[in-house]
Design a protein around this motif. Sequence first.
Motif, mmCIF file in Angstrom:
data_model
loop_
_atom_site.group_PDB
_atom_site.id
_atom_site.type_symbol
_atom_site.label_atom_id
_atom_site.label_comp_id
_atom_site.label_asym_id
_atom_site.label_seq_id
_atom_site.Cartn_x
_atom_site.Cartn_y
_atom_site.Cartn_z
ATOM 1 N N GLY A 25 0.802 -1.219 0.000
ATOM 2 C CA GLY A 25 0.000 0.000 0.000
ATOM 3 C C GLY A 25 0.836 1.271 0.000
ATOM 4 N N GLY A 26 1.837 1.333 0.858
ATOM 5 C CA GLY A 26 2.702 2.517 0.907
ATOM 6 C C GLY A 26 3.548 2.650 -0.344
ATOM 7 N N SER A 27 4.025 1.535 -0.865
ATOM 8 C CA SER A 27 4.879 1.556 -2.056
ATOM 9 C C SER A 27 4.100 1.995 -3.292
ATOM 10 N N THR A 28 2.856 1.522 -3.420
ATOM 11 C CA THR A 28 2.071 1.898 -4.601
ATOM 12 C C THR A 28 1.667 3.374 -4.552
ATOM 13 N N ASP A 29 1.452 3.901 -3.346
ATOM 14 C CA ASP A 29 1.181 5.341 -3.221
ATOM 15 C C ASP A 29 2.404 6.151 -3.651
ATOM 16 N N ALA A 30 3.594 5.712 -3.221
ATOM 17 C CA ALA A 30 4.825 6.396 -3.612
ATOM 18 C C ALA A 30 5.032 6.328 -5.124
ATOM 19 N N ALA A 31 4.729 5.173 -5.714
ATOM 20 C CA ALA A 31 4.850 5.020 -7.164
ATOM 21 C C ALA A 31 3.925 5.993 -7.890
ATOM 22 N N ALA A 32 2.703 6.160 -7.367
ATOM 23 C CA ALA A 32 1.754 7.093 -7.978
ATOM 24 C C ALA A 32 2.258 8.531 -7.882
ATOM 25 N N VAL A 33 2.900 8.867 -6.762
ATOM 26 C CA VAL A 33 3.441 10.220 -6.610
ATOM 27 C C VAL A 33 4.568 10.459 -7.618
ATOM 28 N N LEU A 34 5.444 9.484 -7.803
ATOM 29 C CA LEU A 34 6.503 9.629 -8.815
ATOM 30 C C LEU A 34 5.881 9.872 -10.193
ATOM 31 N N PHE A 35 4.875 9.084 -10.516
ATOM 32 C CA PHE A 35 4.199 9.229 -11.806
ATOM 33 C C PHE A 35 3.541 10.601 -11.916
ATOM 34 N N GLY A 36 2.859 11.021 -10.846
ATOM 35 C CA GLY A 36 2.132 12.282 -10.865
ATOM 36 C C GLY A 36 3.040 13.498 -10.957
ATOM 37 N N VAL A 37 4.121 13.513 -10.168
ATOM 38 C CA VAL A 37 5.063 14.644 -10.205
ATOM 39 C C VAL A 37 5.747 14.707 -11.575
ATOM 40 N N ASN A 38 6.054 13.529 -12.124
ATOM 41 C CA ASN A 38 6.637 13.471 -13.465
ATOM 42 C C ASN A 38 5.723 14.137 -14.493
ATOM 43 N N LYS A 39 4.425 13.859 -14.403
ATOM 44 C CA LYS A 39 3.450 14.440 -15.339
ATOM 45 C C LYS A 39 3.233 15.932 -15.069
ATOM 46 N N LEU A 40 3.046 16.282 -13.795
ATOM 47 C CA LEU A 40 2.738 17.676 -13.448
ATOM 48 C C LEU A 40 3.817 18.643 -13.919
ATOM 49 N N PHE A 41 5.074 18.253 -13.769
ATOM 50 C CA PHE A 41 6.184 19.147 -14.079
ATOM 51 C C PHE A 41 6.874 18.794 -15.406
ATOM 52 N N ASN A 42 6.241 17.897 -16.178
ATOM 53 C CA ASN A 42 6.734 17.547 -17.510
ATOM 54 C C ASN A 42 8.216 17.161 -17.489
ATOM 55 N N LEU A 43 8.559 16.260 -16.576
ATOM 56 C CA LEU A 43 9.955 15.850 -16.415
ATOM 57 C C LEU A 43 10.408 14.876 -17.499
ATOM 58 N N LYS A 44 9.455 14.266 -18.175
ATOM 59 C CA LYS A 44 9.712 13.365 -19.314
ATOM 60 C C LYS A 44 10.513 12.125 -18.917
ATOM 61 N N LEU A 45 10.289 11.661 -17.681
ATOM 62 C CA LEU A 45 10.929 10.419 -17.247
ATOM 63 C C LEU A 45 10.166 9.233 -17.828
ATOM 64 N N SER A 46 10.889 8.241 -18.317
ATOM 65 C CA SER A 46 10.262 7.007 -18.796
ATOM 66 C C SER A 46 9.885 6.134 -17.600
ATOM 67 N N LYS A 47 9.122 5.087 -17.873
ATOM 68 C CA LYS A 47 8.778 4.142 -16.805
ATOM 69 C C LYS A 47 10.050 3.555 -16.190
ATOM 70 N N LYS A 48 11.029 3.225 -17.032
ATOM 71 C CA LYS A 48 12.301 2.691 -16.539
ATOM 72 C C LYS A 48 13.005 3.705 -15.643
ATOM 73 N N ASP A 49 13.005 4.981 -16.061
ATOM 74 C CA ASP A 49 13.626 6.040 -15.257
ATOM 75 C C ASP A 49 12.991 6.112 -13.866
ATOM 76 N N MET A 50 11.658 6.056 -13.830
ATOM 77 C CA MET A 50 10.952 6.142 -12.550
ATOM 78 C C MET A 50 11.218 4.909 -11.691
ATOM 79 N N MET A 51 11.316 3.746 -12.315
ATOM 80 C CA MET A 51 11.600 2.517 -11.563
ATOM 81 C C MET A 51 12.984 2.578 -10.927
ATOM 82 N N GLU A 52 13.961 3.132 -11.659
ATOM 83 C CA GLU A 52 15.320 3.253 -11.118
ATOM 84 C C GLU A 52 15.352 4.176 -9.911
ATOM 85 N N ARG A 53 14.532 5.214 -9.932
ATOM 86 C CA ARG A 53 14.454 6.120 -8.784
ATOM 87 C C ARG A 53 13.621 5.512 -7.664
ATOM 88 N N GLY A 54 12.606 4.749 -8.040
ATOM 89 C CA GLY A 54 11.701 4.176 -7.046
ATOM 90 C C GLY A 54 12.370 3.234 -6.064
#
Length: 291
Positions: A102-131
Amino acid sequence: MDSISLKALAKINIGLDVTGIRDDGYHEVRMIMQTVNLFDKLTIKKTADGSITMSTNLKFLPVDSDNLCIKAAELLIKEFGIKEGVHIDLEKHIPVAAGMAGGSTDAAAVLFGVNKLFNLKLSKKDMMERGVKIGADVPYCIMRGTALAEGIGEILSPLPPMIKCPVLIAKPGISVSTKQVYQSLDACFDTVKHPDIDGLISDIKAGDLKSLCNNMGNVLEEVTIPLHPIIADIKANMMENGAVGAMMSGSGPTVFGFFDDNKKAKSAKEALTKTGMVKQLYLTTIFNNKN
């Protein structure tokens, strides 16, 4: 875009094996992870003052840097030098401390959301490496679907989608200490029965729900159930009421049951409700990336 609303989906373990203990104290695992259509809702809004804040519907959850959502937002905002901040509103439905990430999936959603909000253009792989810096389950929660997880859970191999079926998810009103579970496992590691993970992968590829349920296994059940016998009682109740298979997810105490018929699943939910054994009970379905 000034705000974004997201669903953070829960996971269950169709198979969970612990294959060894590393020198640093972490456990080597082989797990089959599966996303289900049970989710938390997050709304992330930009703030002008640069602050990172959070609110939630559950008063006992931390809303500071102890929460993985805050850590996820801080990670990207710091890395990319973003001057604005965010406010995260979390509507929690996934059982807490229940073996469902539950906590991990919420964090994953935040990574996805911040990426979209600020147009960071991170790929799924990029976000997984940070996650993985936030938690071992976060990369999987970004990937979603059916996957084999190895290492400490961070080495992921996508698998074919599991057959879609009704899933009954039940959490009793108890808490389980993951640390205590793994300590108990360490004490009897040489005598526990290990599940056939490769057999489960074959069952998934064949789309054979009955064989999969026969082969399902979670090595942690052998130490968690003696500490919390109600888990076995919930499993038995599901099986008595038509489940093809039932098992504990993660280190517990959540139990899930697979059904081959929605009518049976609804009837089992009613029967389990009447027992008073569970605090949270959900009837949902398998999620795959083709949904």
